[in-house]
Design a protein around this motif. Structure first.
Motif, PDB file in Angstrom:
ATOM      1  N   GLU A 155       0.813  -1.218   0.000  1.00 36.26           N
ATOM      2  CA  GLU A 155       0.000   0.000   0.000  1.00 36.26           C
ATOM      3  C   GLU A 155       0.846   1.267   0.000  1.00 36.26           C
ATOM      4  O   GLU A 155       0.521   2.232  -0.703  1.00 36.26           O
ATOM      5  CB  GLU A 155      -0.934   0.001   1.218  1.00 36.26           C
ATOM      6  CG  GLU A 155      -2.145  -0.906   1.089  1.00 36.26           C
ATOM      7  CD  GLU A 155      -1.820  -2.378   1.247  1.00 36.26           C
ATOM      8  OE1 GLU A 155      -2.652  -3.216   0.853  1.00 36.26           O
ATOM      9  OE2 GLU A 155      -0.719  -2.694   1.778  1.00 36.26           O
ATOM     10  N   PHE A 200      -8.857   8.144  -2.782  1.00 40.16           N
ATOM     11  CA  PHE A 200      -8.525   6.900  -2.091  1.00 40.16           C
ATOM     12  C   PHE A 200      -9.850   6.229  -1.732  1.00 40.16           C
ATOM     13  O   PHE A 200     -10.627   6.793  -0.960  1.00 40.16           O
ATOM     14  CB  PHE A 200      -7.734   7.176  -0.809  1.00 40.16           C
ATOM     15  CG  PHE A 200      -6.428   7.885  -1.025  1.00 40.16           C
ATOM     16  CD1 PHE A 200      -5.297   7.194  -1.431  1.00 40.16           C
ATOM     17  CD2 PHE A 200      -6.325   9.259  -0.811  1.00 40.16           C
ATOM     18  CE1 PHE A 200      -4.080   7.840  -1.615  1.00 40.16           C
ATOM     19  CE2 PHE A 200      -5.118   9.917  -0.995  1.00 40.16           C
ATOM     20  CZ  PHE A 200      -3.992   9.208  -1.406  1.00 40.16           C
ATOM     21  N   SER A 235      -4.980   0.823   4.687  1.00 41.81           N
ATOM     22  CA  SER A 235      -4.505   2.173   4.365  1.00 41.81           C
ATOM     23  C   SER A 235      -3.553   2.695   5.433  1.00 41.81           C
ATOM     24  O   SER A 235      -2.822   3.666   5.200  1.00 41.81           O
ATOM     25  CB  SER A 235      -5.677   3.146   4.203  1.00 41.81           C
ATOM     26  OG  SER A 235      -6.260   3.482   5.458  1.00 41.81           O
ATOM     27  N   ALA A 254       0.219   3.638  -3.227  1.00 43.54           N
ATOM     28  CA  ALA A 254      -0.388   4.918  -2.854  1.00 43.54           C
ATOM     29  C   ALA A 254       0.570   6.065  -3.177  1.00 43.54           C
ATOM     30  O   ALA A 254       0.137   7.129  -3.646  1.00 43.54           O
ATOM     31  CB  ALA A 254      -0.746   4.929  -1.368  1.00 43.54           C
ATOM     32  N   PHE A 289      -7.911   0.739  -1.918  1.00 43.14           N
ATOM     33  CA  PHE A 289      -7.404  -0.110  -0.847  1.00 43.14           C
ATOM     34  C   PHE A 289      -8.373  -1.287  -0.694  1.00 43.14           C
ATOM     35  O   PHE A 289      -9.589  -1.077  -0.630  1.00 43.14           O
ATOM     36  CB  PHE A 289      -7.314   0.649   0.477  1.00 43.14           C
ATOM     37  CG  PHE A 289      -6.303   1.769   0.467  1.00 43.14           C
ATOM     38  CD1 PHE A 289      -4.969   1.518   0.200  1.00 43.14           C
ATOM     39  CD2 PHE A 289      -6.693   3.080   0.730  1.00 43.14           C
ATOM     40  CE1 PHE A 289      -4.031   2.544   0.190  1.00 43.14           C
ATOM     41  CE2 PHE A 289      -5.768   4.118   0.733  1.00 43.14           C
ATOM     42  CZ  PHE A 289      -4.430   3.850   0.452  1.00 43.14           C
TER      43      PHE A 289
END
Length: 359
Positions: free
Chosen positions: A89, A144, A116, A93, A110
């Motif tokens: 992640e 997100f 997250s 991200a 996610f």
């Protein structure tokens, strides 16, 4: 068709009006659409509308998404627009935030918002703070998204609600849809927003169908971020909730209505910015307020609403203290019977309403 031919001489705008009318006539007045399909429609329409939009995350492409929310998108848009990532992640991200700074508009999924936490530095320090720290010169248009809060039988590390966590942070907008129209209209608005948006879905709502109006079926359908919706009118007590717990509030309101207690149910839709004007107007009318959420009580969404009501004009209209219905202040147990006792149920809302009204 005759009217269309006549309007050809009137210019492109007139023709466009007629075509839109003809298109809307072919749409059913309302349609049953699951939350999953509404999210899929929103992403499909935004990917088609803007070539800068792309989706990345774990298993979003060839597998059609862990929850099938991205079903069919990889086949339609290919590897450059729908991107499978490694299980990291923080890595993907960060790639998404960098892409947003470079002028693209990523949707970063996610698999659950519990994961997250691996990427919270990217979400907060890289995405949320950049616009301010660059004096407004660097926008970060990123979404997100993924399931948030408790599902069923997935225990403590997969059951947290992060609404209060992310809503605590300036620079983020935090959205928490309930039904299919919320999901579609708010996700499209989030993708078009020039600032970072945390979009909190609910796994248990993905397969739930809702009526979708003719207006919501349009590719131009947007719901403004920061505006709550009154889902049920009432005059005795205000129930404020978001995500799946809105359903519980409506069910409780239906039961209480048989006893002559009419609850006004507010679907927050957005946690940050929060629509306090709608909440305050309702409290001034009903003189009672109960907040309902799946997250923990300490420093929660309900705690924030309670504080703002106390500091604002609606406080003088309260006939009883604000009450909160929340998840229990423990990590989520795995056993089903304990899990059921750890998250708000309809009976808990009914009990709190009657206690608040001293019935």
């Amino acid at each position: 068709m005759a009217s269309l031919k006549c309007l050809l001489r009137s210019g492109r705008n007139a023709v466009s009006v007629v075509l839109r009318r003809e298109f809307h006539r072919t749409l059913p007045a309302s349609l049953q659409v699951t939350v999953r399909d509404a999210l899929n429609q929103a992403m499909d329409e935004e990917l088609e509308r803007d070539e800068r939009v792309f989706l990345l995350g774990e298993e979003v492409a060839q597998y059609d998404g862990a929850y099938k929310v991205s079903r069919g998108l990889w086949k339609k848009y290919g590897d450059k627009r729908i991107i499978d990532t490694p299980i990291t992640e923080m890595g993907f991200a960060g790639i998404a935030v960098g892409a947003a700074m470079g002028g693209l508009r990523p949707i970063c999924e996610f698999m659950t918002f519990n994961f997250s936490m691996q990427a919270i530095d990217q979400v907060i320090n890289s995405a949320a703070k950049t616009y301010y720290m660059s004096a407004g010169l660097q926008q970060v248009p990123i979404v997100f998204r993924g399931p948030n809060g408790a599902s069923a039988g997935v225990a403590a590390q997969h059951s947290q609600c992060f609404a209060a966590w992310y809503a605590h942070c300036p620079g983020l907008k935090v959205v928490s849809p309930w039904n299919s129209e919320d999901a579609k209209g708010l996700l499209k608005a989030a993708v078009r927003d020039d600032n970072p948006v945390v979009f909190l879905e609910n796994e248990l709502m993905y397969g739930v169908p809702f009526e979708m109006s003719e207006e919501a079926q349009s590719k131009d359908f947007l719901i403004p971020i920061g505006k709550a919706k009154i889902e049920r009118q009432g005059d005795r007590v205000t129930l404020v909730s978001h995500s799946r717990l809105v359903s519980h509030c409506l069910d409780a309101a239906a039961v209480l209505s048989k006893d002559g207690i009419e609850c006004e149910v507010i679907n927050l839709r957005t946690i940050r910015p929060m629509d306090m004007e709608t909440i305050e107007k309702s409290v001034i009318k009903t003189n009672h307020l109960i907040t309902v959420e799946g997250g923990w009580p300490q420093f929660g969404v309900g705690a924030e609403i309670s504080a703002r009501i106390m500091e604002g004009p609606a406080f003088n209209y309260l006939d009883a203290p604000v009450a909160r219905v929340t998840g229990v202040d423990i990590p989520m147990p795995y056993a089903k019977i304990l899990e059921d006792h750890s998250i708000p149920q309809v009976k808990d809302i009914i009990f709190t309403v009657k206690k608040t009204l001293n019935i």
